[in-house]
Design a protein around this motif. Structure first.
Motif, PDB file in Angstrom:
ATOM      1  N   ALA A 169     100.591  96.837   1.445  1.00 41.46           N
ATOM      2  CA  ALA A 169     100.178  96.788   0.039  1.00 41.46           C
ATOM      3  C   ALA A 169      99.257  95.600  -0.214  1.00 41.46           C
ATOM      4  CB  ALA A 169     101.407  96.705  -0.861  1.00 41.46           C
ATOM      5  N   ILE A 170      99.564  94.478   0.403  1.00 37.95           N
ATOM      6  CA  ILE A 170      98.739  93.282   0.239  1.00 37.95           C
ATOM      7  C   ILE A 170      97.342  93.509   0.822  1.00 37.95           C
ATOM      8  CG2 ILE A 170      98.474  90.888   1.008  1.00 37.95           C
ATOM      9  CD1 ILE A 170     101.554  90.670   0.860  1.00 37.95           C
ATOM     10  N   LEU A 171      97.280  94.192   1.957  1.00 39.39           N
ATOM     11  CA  LEU A 171      95.993  94.422   2.607  1.00 39.39           C
ATOM     12  C   LEU A 171      95.087  95.340   1.791  1.00 39.39           C
ATOM     13  CD1 LEU A 171      96.989  94.731   6.384  1.00 39.39           C
ATOM     14  CD2 LEU A 171      96.201  92.726   5.112  1.00 39.39           C
ATOM     15  N   LYS A 172      95.666  96.243   1.028  1.00 37.60           N
ATOM     16  CA  LYS A 172      94.859  97.103   0.160  1.00 37.60           C
ATOM     17  C   LYS A 172      94.066  96.269  -0.836  1.00 37.60           C
ATOM     18  CE  LYS A 172      97.619 101.335   0.414  1.00 37.60           C
ATOM     19  NZ  LYS A 172      98.423 102.329  -0.347  1.00 37.60           N
ATOM     20  N   GLY A 173      94.695  95.198  -1.315  1.00 33.47           N
ATOM     21  CA  GLY A 173      93.997  94.309  -2.231  1.00 33.47           C
ATOM     22  C   GLY A 173      92.874  93.544  -1.551  1.00 33.47           C
ATOM     23  N   LEU A 174      93.030  93.244  -0.265  1.00 35.45           N
ATOM     24  CA  LEU A 174      91.995  92.511   0.455  1.00 35.45           C
ATOM     25  C   LEU A 174      90.746  93.355   0.683  1.00 35.45           C
ATOM     26  CD1 LEU A 174      94.080  90.592   3.165  1.00 35.45           C
ATOM     27  CD2 LEU A 174      93.217  89.739   0.985  1.00 35.45           C
ATOM     28  N   GLU A 175      90.919  94.680   0.767  1.00 40.40           N
ATOM     29  CA  GLU A 175      89.761  95.554   0.958  1.00 40.40           C
ATOM     30  C   GLU A 175      88.771  95.415  -0.188  1.00 40.40           C
ATOM     31  OE1 GLU A 175      90.484  99.449   3.499  1.00 40.40           O
ATOM     32  OE2 GLU A 175      91.928  99.356   1.844  1.00 40.40           O
ATOM     33  N   CYS A 176      89.268  95.147  -1.362  1.00 40.99           N
ATOM     34  CA  CYS A 176      88.402  94.990  -2.535  1.00 40.99           C
ATOM     35  C   CYS A 176      87.539  93.735  -2.422  1.00 40.99           C
ATOM     36  CB  CYS A 176      89.241  94.913  -3.811  1.00 40.99           C
ATOM     37  SG  CYS A 176      90.248  96.383  -4.125  1.00 40.99           S
ATOM     38  N   GLN A 177      87.924  92.819  -1.550  1.00 38.15           N
ATOM     39  CA  GLN A 177      87.169  91.583  -1.351  1.00 38.15           C
ATOM     40  C   GLN A 177      86.145  91.712  -0.226  1.00 38.15           C
ATOM     41  OE1 GLN A 177      89.788  88.141  -0.975  1.00 38.15           O
ATOM     42  NE2 GLN A 177      91.366  89.165  -2.183  1.00 38.15           N
ATOM     43  N   GLY A 178      86.024  92.900   0.357  1.00 43.60           N
ATOM     44  CA  GLY A 178      85.072  93.111   1.435  1.00 43.60           C
ATOM     45  C   GLY A 178      85.634  92.873   2.814  1.00 43.60           C
ATOM     46  N   ILE A 179      86.951  92.747   2.917  1.00 44.81           N
ATOM     47  CA  ILE A 179      87.607  92.574   4.207  1.00 44.81           C
ATOM     48  C   ILE A 179      87.965  93.937   4.783  1.00 44.81           C
ATOM     49  CG2 ILE A 179      89.675  91.661   5.351  1.00 44.81           C
ATOM     50  CD1 ILE A 179      89.640  89.376   3.302  1.00 44.81           C
ATOM     51  N   THR A 180      87.628  94.172   6.042  1.00 42.08           N
ATOM     52  CA  THR A 180      87.892  95.452   6.691  1.00 42.08           C
ATOM     53  C   THR A 180      89.344  95.521   7.159  1.00 42.08           C
ATOM     54  OG1 THR A 180      85.594  95.606   7.447  1.00 42.08           O
ATOM     55  CG2 THR A 180      87.218  96.993   8.576  1.00 42.08           C
ATOM     56  N   ILE A 181      90.017  96.614   6.837  1.00 38.45           N
ATOM     57  CA  ILE A 181      91.417  96.800   7.217  1.00 38.45           C
ATOM     58  C   ILE A 181      91.544  97.998   8.158  1.00 38.45           C
ATOM     59  CG2 ILE A 181      93.778  97.119   6.410  1.00 38.45           C
ATOM     60  CD1 ILE A 181      92.431  94.534   5.415  1.00 38.45           C
ATOM     61  N   VAL A 182      92.228  97.797   9.278  1.00 44.00           N
ATOM     62  CA  VAL A 182      92.545  98.879  10.207  1.00 44.00           C
ATOM     63  C   VAL A 182      94.057  98.869  10.391  1.00 44.00           C
ATOM     64  CG1 VAL A 182      92.127  99.895  12.471  1.00 44.00           C
ATOM     65  CG2 VAL A 182      90.352  98.487  11.391  1.00 44.00           C
ATOM     66  N   SER A 183      94.685 100.035  10.360  1.00 44.37           N
ATOM     67  CA  SER A 183      96.146 100.084  10.413  1.00 44.37           C
ATOM     68  C   SER A 183      96.660 100.984  11.532  1.00 44.37           C
ATOM     69  CB  SER A 183      96.702 100.589   9.075  1.00 44.37           C
ATOM     70  OG  SER A 183      96.323  99.726   8.022  1.00 44.37           O
ATOM     71  N   HIS A 184      97.737 100.546  12.184  1.00 40.76           N
ATOM     72  CA  HIS A 184      98.481 101.373  13.124  1.00 40.76           C
ATOM     73  C   HIS A 184      99.635 102.033  12.370  1.00 40.76           C
ATOM     74  CE1 HIS A 184      97.173  98.742  16.809  1.00 40.76           C
ATOM     75  NE2 HIS A 184      96.210  99.519  16.369  1.00 40.76           N
ATOM     76  N   ASP A 185      99.955 103.273  12.728  1.00 41.50           N
ATOM     77  CA  ASP A 185     101.048 103.958  12.059  1.00 41.50           C
ATOM     78  C   ASP A 185     102.415 103.405  12.465  1.00 41.50           C
ATOM     79  OD1 ASP A 185     100.883 104.838  14.644  1.00 41.50           O
ATOM     80  OD2 ASP A 185     101.079 106.975  14.170  1.00 41.50           O
ATOM     81  N   LYS A 186     102.470 102.727  13.617  1.00 39.22           N
ATOM     82  CA  LYS A 186     103.711 102.089  14.064  1.00 39.22           C
ATOM     83  C   LYS A 186     103.356 100.854  14.880  1.00 39.22           C
ATOM     84  CE  LYS A 186     104.072 104.942  18.238  1.00 39.22           C
ATOM     85  NZ  LYS A 186     104.942 105.858  19.017  1.00 39.22           N
ATOM     86  N   ASN A 187     104.325  99.983  15.088  1.00 44.61           N
ATOM     87  CA  ASN A 187     104.082  98.756  15.833  1.00 44.61           C
ATOM     88  C   ASN A 187     103.797  99.056  17.299  1.00 44.61           C
ATOM     89  OD1 ASN A 187     105.679  96.286  17.490  1.00 44.61           O
ATOM     90  ND2 ASN A 187     104.250  95.652  15.918  1.00 44.61           N
ATOM     91  N   ARG A 188     102.656  98.578  17.793  1.00 44.20           N
ATOM     92  CA  ARG A 188     102.251  98.828  19.175  1.00 44.20           C
ATOM     93  C   ARG A 188     102.121  97.557  20.000  1.00 44.20           C
ATOM     94  NH1 ARG A 188      97.280 103.121  18.007  1.00 44.20           N
ATOM     95  NH2 ARG A 188      98.436 104.512  16.610  1.00 44.20           N
ATOM     96  N   GLY A 189     102.224  96.408  19.359  1.00 48.41           N
ATOM     97  CA  GLY A 189     102.111  95.146  20.081  1.00 48.41           C
ATOM     98  C   GLY A 189     100.799  94.446  19.800  1.00 48.41           C
ATOM     99  N   LYS A 190     100.811  93.123  19.937  1.00 44.67           N
ATOM    100  CA  LYS A 190      99.631  92.334  19.606  1.00 44.67           C
ATOM    101  C   LYS A 190      98.439  92.678  20.489  1.00 44.67           C
ATOM    102  CE  LYS A 190      98.052  87.595  18.801  1.00 44.67           C
ATOM    103  NZ  LYS A 190      98.355  86.149  18.936  1.00 44.67           N
ATOM    104  N   GLY A 191      98.702  92.929  21.773  1.00 44.84           N
ATOM    105  CA  GLY A 191      97.603  93.280  22.661  1.00 44.84           C
ATOM    106  C   GLY A 191      96.878  94.526  22.207  1.00 44.84           C
ATOM    107  N   CYS A 192      97.634  95.516  21.780  1.00 51.46           N
ATOM    108  CA  CYS A 192      97.042  96.760  21.293  1.00 51.46           C
ATOM    109  C   CYS A 192      96.304  96.520  19.977  1.00 51.46           C
ATOM    110  CB  CYS A 192      98.132  97.807  21.119  1.00 51.46           C
ATOM    111  SG  CYS A 192      97.512  99.476  20.824  1.00 51.46           S
ATOM    112  N   ALA A 193      96.868  95.666  19.107  1.00 52.51           N
ATOM    113  CA  ALA A 193      96.210  95.359  17.836  1.00 52.51           C
ATOM    114  C   ALA A 193      94.876  94.664  18.073  1.00 52.51           C
ATOM    115  CB  ALA A 193      97.126  94.487  16.983  1.00 52.51           C
TER     116      ALA A 193
END
Length: 254
Positions: free
Chosen positions: A55-79
């Protein structure tokens, strides 16, 4: 390895900041917004968070920040891999990675920018002061353990192989495939890069560790140390049969 001092910011190259996050609702907005003040190109990768982070990241998109989301936790390396692929898709040549928990200072971004301008084909690794106030003892031990085996595996020395604050030339990551998708993938990426002949440099950075009761960490001392140990065992075997011969050939090749 060469240690660099920070100088003035340079914006001449297509550089972005990649911030992987998992359940960092209390800090991710502040970190991403502060990073955005120093670099207009910010990509946040939500690695399947279960708290208020999405929910917080949705607000950041309005500031021009690009958001990419995983549907489940995959690990930092994958992120991180997801962030790098998105950065290349958007046409960036370099990615500065930093953690979302607030331990890294966005004010160090100008130093990374300058180093990228001066050493465009080099991986720049932020080097923390491991004796700083509130530095967890387990972090110091794990880092020294990791540093020792990194030297054995690559014949190079780095002061902080566990630092997540780094700058990567994205074209140099092509073909470097990690055996793990978790946080230890960052260590393996450095080893693979060293074997491939990619230059590594260190940059002193600031770090903040909040008091024990305020820390948000996903580090599991027993299991994660076991994973690091297993990975180092595998890397030592690979060093003998692949890494060392490759480095030797690069040295003697005219």
């Amino acid at each position: 390895m060469t240690e660099l001092a920070g100088v003035e910011i340079s914006q001449h190259r297509q550089v972005c900041v990649v911030i992987p996050t998992y359940d960092n609702a209390g800090t991710v907005a502040q970190v991403a917004t502060a990073a955005h003040a120093y670099c207009q190109n910010v990509i946040v990768v939500d690695d399947g968070s279960n708290d208020e982070t999405p929910a917080i990241l949705k607000g950041l998109e309005c500031q021009g920040i690009t958001i990419v989301s995983h549907d489940k936790n995959r690990g930092k390396g994958c992120a991180l891999k997801t962030g790098f692929l998105k950065a290349m898709e958007m046409g960036y040549s370099h990615a500065i990675t930093m953690d979302a928990d607030g331990q890294h200072y966005p004010s160090d971004i100008p130093q990374f920018m300058d180093c990228i301008e001066r050493y465009p084909d080099t991986i720049i690794v932020g080097s923390r002061n491991l004796e700083s106030e509130n530095m967890p003892g387990k972090n110091t031990f794990a880092n020294r353990f990791s540093n020792f085996w990194f030297t054995v595996q690559t014949w190079h020395r780095l002061a902080d192989t566990q630092s997540g604050y780094r700058a990567y030339p994205l074209k140099k990551l092509t073909g470097l495939r990690s055996l793990t998708s978790r946080y230890e993938a960052e260590l393996m990426l450095l080893v693979l890069a060293a074997w491939a002949g990619v230059e590594l440099r260190t940059l002193p950075i600031n770090v903040y560790y909040p008091p024990r009761g305020e820390r948000v960490t996903h580090f599991r001392p027993g299991m994660d140390f076991l994973r690091i140990s297993v990975l180092n065992t595998v890397l030592c075997i690979l060093a003998v049969v692949y890494g060392w011969p490759r480095m030797i050939l690069k040295k003697i090749k005219p």
